[in-house]
Design a protein around this motif. Sequence first.
Motif, mmCIF file in Angstrom:
data_model
loop_
_atom_site.group_PDB
_atom_site.id
_atom_site.type_symbol
_atom_site.label_atom_id
_atom_site.label_comp_id
_atom_site.label_asym_id
_atom_site.label_seq_id
_atom_site.Cartn_x
_atom_site.Cartn_y
_atom_site.Cartn_z
ATOM 1 N N ILE A 49 0.850 -1.180 0.000
ATOM 2 C CA ILE A 49 0.000 0.000 0.000
ATOM 3 C C ILE A 49 0.890 1.235 0.000
ATOM 4 O O ILE A 49 2.081 1.159 0.295
ATOM 5 N N VAL A 50 0.298 2.342 -0.324
ATOM 6 C CA VAL A 50 1.016 3.611 -0.383
ATOM 7 C C VAL A 50 0.786 4.368 0.930
ATOM 8 O O VAL A 50 -0.350 4.508 1.371
ATOM 9 N N THR A 65 -1.500 4.785 -8.735
ATOM 10 C CA THR A 65 -0.645 3.977 -9.597
ATOM 11 C C THR A 65 0.813 4.366 -9.375
ATOM 12 O O THR A 65 1.110 5.471 -8.895
ATOM 13 N N LEU A 66 1.704 3.472 -9.766
ATOM 14 C CA LEU A 66 3.128 3.798 -9.691
ATOM 15 C C LEU A 66 3.460 5.010 -10.555
ATOM 16 O O LEU A 66 4.295 5.829 -10.180
ATOM 17 N N ALA A 67 2.780 5.138 -11.699
ATOM 18 C CA ALA A 67 3.030 6.295 -12.570
ATOM 19 C C ALA A 67 2.712 7.594 -11.848
ATOM 20 O O ALA A 67 3.419 8.592 -12.013
ATOM 21 N N GLU A 68 1.665 7.603 -11.016
ATOM 22 C CA GLU A 68 1.322 8.806 -10.255
ATOM 23 C C GLU A 68 2.348 9.085 -9.157
ATOM 24 O O GLU A 68 2.531 10.227 -8.745
ATOM 25 N N LEU A 69 3.004 8.034 -8.680
ATOM 26 C CA LEU A 69 3.983 8.181 -7.599
ATOM 27 C C LEU A 69 5.381 8.502 -8.118
ATOM 28 O O LEU A 69 6.234 8.967 -7.356
ATOM 29 N N ALA A 70 5.614 8.244 -9.399
ATOM 30 C CA ALA A 70 6.938 8.492 -9.984
ATOM 31 C C ALA A 70 7.321 9.952 -9.798
ATOM 32 O O ALA A 70 6.484 10.851 -9.868
ATOM 33 N N ARG A 71 8.557 10.169 -9.527
ATOM 34 C CA ARG A 71 9.156 11.492 -9.310
ATOM 35 C C ARG A 71 8.800 12.119 -7.967
ATOM 36 O O ARG A 71 9.347 13.151 -7.602
ATOM 37 N N GLU A 72 7.859 11.542 -7.229
ATOM 38 C CA GLU A 72 7.557 12.042 -5.888
ATOM 39 C C GLU A 72 8.734 11.695 -4.978
ATOM 40 O O GLU A 72 9.363 10.650 -5.148
ATOM 41 N N PRO A 73 9.039 12.528 -3.995
ATOM 42 C CA PRO A 73 10.094 12.163 -3.037
ATOM 43 C C PRO A 73 9.720 10.849 -2.345
ATOM 44 O O PRO A 73 8.597 10.697 -1.854
ATOM 45 N N TYR A 74 10.649 9.905 -2.344
ATOM 46 C CA TYR A 74 10.375 8.557 -1.853
ATOM 47 C C TYR A 74 11.298 8.218 -0.675
ATOM 48 O O TYR A 74 12.472 8.573 -0.677
ATOM 49 N N ALA A 142 -2.567 0.467 -7.175
ATOM 50 C CA ALA A 142 -3.294 -0.154 -8.286
ATOM 51 C C ALA A 142 -2.574 -1.399 -8.822
ATOM 52 O O ALA A 142 -3.213 -2.379 -9.171
ATOM 53 N N GLU A 143 -1.259 -1.358 -8.871
ATOM 54 C CA GLU A 143 -0.507 -2.504 -9.372
ATOM 55 C C GLU A 143 -0.560 -3.646 -8.357
ATOM 56 O O GLU A 143 -0.589 -3.416 -7.154
ATOM 57 N N ALA A 144 -0.559 -4.854 -8.857
ATOM 58 C CA ALA A 144 -0.612 -6.040 -7.988
ATOM 59 C C ALA A 144 0.786 -6.334 -7.454
ATOM 60 O O ALA A 144 1.532 -7.130 -8.017
ATOM 61 N N ALA A 145 1.146 -5.675 -6.391
ATOM 62 C CA ALA A 145 2.450 -5.873 -5.754
ATOM 63 C C ALA A 145 2.198 -6.449 -4.364
ATOM 64 O O ALA A 145 1.461 -5.862 -3.574
ATOM 65 N N ARG A 146 2.790 -7.606 -4.087
ATOM 66 C CA ARG A 146 2.544 -8.262 -2.799
ATOM 67 C C ARG A 146 3.835 -8.804 -2.221
ATOM 68 O O ARG A 146 4.758 -9.164 -2.939
#
Length: 183
Positions: A49-50, A65-74, A142-146
């Motif tokens: 989860i995010v 989605t990962l695309a929405e999270l890309a470039r965000e400070p991580y 959104a992506e199926a990451a487990r």
Amino acid sequence: MHNMIVNEQVAALASGRIDVGFLVRPCDDSLTAPLPGVTTEAIARHPLIVALPRRHRLASRQRLTLAELAREPYILFKRATAPLFYDYVISLYQREALPLNVRHEADHPSTILGLVAAGIGLTLLPLSVDHRYSGVVFRTLAEAARLEIALAWRAHNDSALIQKFRQTIREAIKTGPRKNGRS
């Protein structure tokens, strides 16, 4: 009982210092190499989860989605602390050809969540992480990451005690937490 990362558990199993371990690993077989001399049994799977600061511009969305999270400070776990998780998160972004803007690394979920709450960045965590953290909201990825939780023991040591322990864990997972007023 010992608190160890995956690599330490595997070494402790091989040397006989421990009899059973709990390994957290990606469900993606391409990232999970077989462990020589160790037998594993998956006992639970948890989606990622995010975790975002409560005031983040994406916090109002329920699914990201990962695309929405890309470039965000991580904020990422240190590789030395959680090598499989670290590699898994990196691979999720690489598979989508997305940038991962790692600003900080930390070695404990509470440190990571503290940084998220402070507005330093966002992170991905397993659903099993405690969700009661002030200043942090949790959203569906959104992506199926487990991630998978697996029991591990020496391949040549499937004693009656190990078998009973495995059975007890399976039963505990089926029944869930005890209902004695505490969770």
